[in-house]
Design a protein around this motif. Structure first.
Motif, PDB file in Angstrom:
ATOM      1  N   LYS A 215       0.685  -1.211   0.000  1.00 20.34           N
ATOM      2  CA  LYS A 215       0.014  -0.036   0.010  1.00 20.34           C
ATOM      3  C   LYS A 215       0.792   1.203   0.083  1.00 20.34           C
ATOM      4  N   HIS A 216       2.027   1.193   0.889  1.00 22.11           N
ATOM      5  CA  HIS A 216       2.993   2.261   0.559  1.00 22.11           C
ATOM      6  C   HIS A 216       4.341   1.723   0.346  1.00 22.11           C
ATOM      7  N   ASN A 217       5.132   2.442  -0.698  1.00 27.89           N
ATOM      8  CA  ASN A 217       6.268   2.012  -1.064  1.00 27.89           C
ATOM      9  C   ASN A 217       7.450   3.115  -0.784  1.00 27.89           C
ATOM     10  N   ILE A 218       8.462   2.557   0.155  1.00 27.31           N
ATOM     11  CA  ILE A 218       9.499   3.527   0.888  1.00 27.31           C
ATOM     12  C   ILE A 218      10.700   3.187   0.347  1.00 27.31           C
ATOM     13  N   PRO A 219      11.497   4.196  -0.301  1.00 26.33           N
ATOM     14  CA  PRO A 219      13.051   3.739  -0.851  1.00 26.33           C
ATOM     15  C   PRO A 219      13.721   3.975   0.505  1.00 26.33           C
ATOM     16  N   TYR A 220      14.967   3.177   0.759  1.00 29.27           N
ATOM     17  CA  TYR A 220      15.814   3.308   1.682  1.00 29.27           C
ATOM     18  C   TYR A 220      16.977   2.822   1.119  1.00 29.27           C
ATOM     19  N   HIS A 221      18.141   2.701   1.973  1.00 34.68           N
ATOM     20  CA  HIS A 221      19.451   2.170   1.361  1.00 34.68           C
ATOM     21  C   HIS A 221      19.562   2.663  -0.111  1.00 34.68           C
ATOM     22  N   VAL A 222      19.350   4.086  -0.126  1.00 37.18           N
ATOM     23  CA  VAL A 222      19.577   4.684  -1.490  1.00 37.18           C
ATOM     24  C   VAL A 222      20.834   5.066  -1.970  1.00 37.18           C
ATOM     25  N   THR A 223      21.997   5.149  -1.356  1.00 41.60           N
ATOM     26  CA  THR A 223      23.302   5.111  -1.662  1.00 41.60           C
ATOM     27  C   THR A 223      23.982   4.072  -1.265  1.00 41.60           C
ATOM     28  N   PHE A 230      21.445   8.650   3.750  1.00 38.59           N
ATOM     29  CA  PHE A 230      20.237   8.801   3.051  1.00 38.59           C
ATOM     30  C   PHE A 230      20.347  10.118   2.069  1.00 38.59           C
ATOM     31  N   ASP A 231      20.035   9.844   0.772  1.00 41.26           N
ATOM     32  CA  ASP A 231      19.924  11.128  -0.177  1.00 41.26           C
ATOM     33  C   ASP A 231      18.474  11.250  -0.697  1.00 41.26           C
ATOM     34  N   ARG A 232      18.097  12.278  -0.102  1.00 45.63           N
ATOM     35  CA  ARG A 232      16.404  12.440  -0.588  1.00 45.63           C
ATOM     36  C   ARG A 232      16.385  12.712  -1.989  1.00 45.63           C
ATOM     37  N   THR A 233      17.426  13.369  -2.770  1.00 43.47           N
ATOM     38  CA  THR A 233      17.234  13.952  -4.029  1.00 43.47           C
ATOM     39  C   THR A 233      17.376  12.435  -4.928  1.00 43.47           C
ATOM     40  N   LEU A 234      17.937  11.359  -4.310  1.00 36.77           N
ATOM     41  CA  LEU A 234      17.887  10.056  -5.140  1.00 36.77           C
ATOM     42  C   LEU A 234      16.415   9.483  -4.579  1.00 36.77           C
ATOM     43  N   ALA A 235      16.059   9.397  -3.605  1.00 37.38           N
ATOM     44  CA  ALA A 235      14.857   8.877  -2.981  1.00 37.38           C
ATOM     45  C   ALA A 235      13.747   9.253  -3.697  1.00 37.38           C
ATOM     46  N   GLU A 236      13.747  10.694  -4.289  1.00 33.92           N
ATOM     47  CA  GLU A 236      12.717  11.229  -4.927  1.00 33.92           C
ATOM     48  C   GLU A 236      12.662  10.679  -6.640  1.00 33.92           C
ATOM     49  N   GLN A 237      13.559  10.207  -6.938  1.00 34.65           N
ATOM     50  CA  GLN A 237      13.759   9.681  -8.038  1.00 34.65           C
ATOM     51  C   GLN A 237      13.222   8.109  -8.011  1.00 34.65           C
ATOM     52  N   PHE A 238      12.625   7.573  -6.896  1.00 33.11           N
ATOM     53  CA  PHE A 238      11.837   6.153  -6.861  1.00 33.11           C
ATOM     54  C   PHE A 238      10.530   6.513  -7.412  1.00 33.11           C
ATOM     55  N   ASN A 239      10.486   6.445  -8.686  1.00 31.23           N
ATOM     56  CA  ASN A 239       9.171   6.902  -9.294  1.00 31.23           C
ATOM     57  C   ASN A 239       8.025   5.862  -9.433  1.00 31.23           C
ATOM     58  N   ILE A 245       8.527   8.813   1.314  1.00 27.49           N
ATOM     59  CA  ILE A 245       9.678   9.052   1.709  1.00 27.49           C
ATOM     60  C   ILE A 245      10.055   9.400   3.372  1.00 27.49           C
ATOM     61  N   LEU A 246      10.714   8.823   3.943  1.00 28.65           N
ATOM     62  CA  LEU A 246      11.006   9.001   5.213  1.00 28.65           C
ATOM     63  C   LEU A 246      12.460   9.302   5.325  1.00 28.65           C
ATOM     64  N   ASP A 247      12.933  10.728   5.974  1.00 32.67           N
ATOM     65  CA  ASP A 247      14.090  11.202   5.833  1.00 32.67           C
ATOM     66  C   ASP A 247      14.597  10.547   7.310  1.00 32.67           C
ATOM     67  N   ILE A 248      15.922  10.795   7.544  1.00 33.56           N
ATOM     68  CA  ILE A 248      16.516  10.180   8.746  1.00 33.56           C
ATOM     69  C   ILE A 248      15.861  10.832   9.935  1.00 33.56           C
ATOM     70  N   GLY A 249      15.660  10.185  10.867  1.00 28.10           N
ATOM     71  CA  GLY A 249      15.138  10.635  12.227  1.00 28.10           C
ATOM     72  C   GLY A 249      13.497  10.894  12.172  1.00 28.10           C
ATOM     73  N   GLU A 250      12.959  10.663  10.974  1.00 22.28           N
ATOM     74  CA  GLU A 250      11.481  10.607  10.913  1.00 22.28           C
ATOM     75  C   GLU A 250      10.638   9.477  11.326  1.00 22.28           C
ATOM     76  N   THR A 251       9.469   9.393  11.753  1.00 21.03           N
ATOM     77  CA  THR A 251       9.034   8.396  12.444  1.00 21.03           C
ATOM     78  C   THR A 251       7.696   7.922  11.695  1.00 21.03           C
ATOM     79  N   LEU A 252       7.145   6.829  11.559  1.00 15.24           N
ATOM     80  CA  LEU A 252       6.112   6.402  11.052  1.00 15.24           C
ATOM     81  C   LEU A 252       5.222   5.589  11.931  1.00 15.24           C
TER      82      LEU A 252
END
Length: 255
Positions: A215-223, A230-239, A245-252
């Protein structure tokens, strides 16, 4: 005659004016848009007696995360980087032996009955195991399928919590044979590695996400860089659809 006409007109207008001033409905107040309404989070997450609440997941970077279940149990997955290792562990999950997934020694604070499950326990006689721990069920699934990760020495995990919600962590992998059947699991949140160096890249990870059907797809281990976890610019290319997208330190909240 003219005077009588004016008198009759006045008698008609006076009640009409009184009605307009006192009896006519006033204009409705302006309607607030959704964006202007102040939502009280405490109202949204108020626990219901007898109904399990959501687990809380903290993303620590790379493939590392900490989960606190509704029962207060603390689970660490692939410990390596980030903050948040202070809570005493009840369960430590390791997908494979590589140093950036297997920093078990970093977790010094452990409860007496803390369990450590690695790929060694997760694969027995070639079979992927299921661990029912009461507060969570952990199912080992295939991982590997590339020159750096042997399928017999790597696993991913699907965790299902007491509220019925589930997460999938791929660990380090390329597309696996099992992914084609995983849509039947009805996974809620799936974490896909996509560094494109030692694992599948962004495009392959998108296709893997379509197979898994979470239901939700999350990119991690992106570099694959040792100094960037964690590189958000790369994560945003997970199309992919339903990307989160979760940044370091964010909770879900797993709900």
């Amino acid at each position: 005659m003219k005077k009588e006409h004016m008198t009759m007109l006045s008698l008609f207008l006076i009640p009409l004016m009184l009605f307009s001033a006192c009896g006519a409905p006033s204009a409705p107040p302006p309607v607030e848009t959704e964006s202007s309404v102040q939502v009280q989070p405490t109202e949204q997450v108020r626990p219901v007696e007898g109904v399990p609440g959501p687990a809380e997941l903290l993303y620590q970077g790379q493939a590392s995360m900490r989960i606190v279940t509704d029962e207060g149990k603390v689970i660490y997955i692939d410990p390596y980087v980030g903050e948040g290792y202070d809570l005493p562990a009840d369960l430590i999950l390791v997908t494979h032996a590589h140093y950036d997934h297997n920093g078990v020694d970093r977790i010094e604070n452990r409860n007496p009955d803390c369990q450590v499950i690695t790929w060694k326990e997760a694969i027995q006689n070639g079979e992927h195991q299921v661990f029912d721990l009461g507060y969570v069920t952990v199912e080992a699934v295939e991982a590997g399928y590339n020159r750096w990760h042997d399928v017999s020495e790597c696993v991913g995990y699907v965790l299902t919590f007491s509220n019925g919600k589930s997460i999938y962590v791929t660990g380090d992998t390329s597309t696996t044979e099992q992914m084609a059947d995983m849509a039947e699991m009805g996974i809620d949140y799936a974490f896909f590695c996509c560094d494109g160096v030692f694992n599948m890249g962004l495009e392959e990870a998108v296709e893997a996400a379509k197979l898994v059907g979470a239901k939700h797809n999350i990119p991690y281990h992106v570099t694959a860089r040792n100094d960037v976890f964690f590189d958000r610019t790369l994560a945003e290319q997970f199309n992919v659809e339903n990307r989160l997208i979760l940044d370091i330190g964010e909770t879900l909240l797993v709900e």
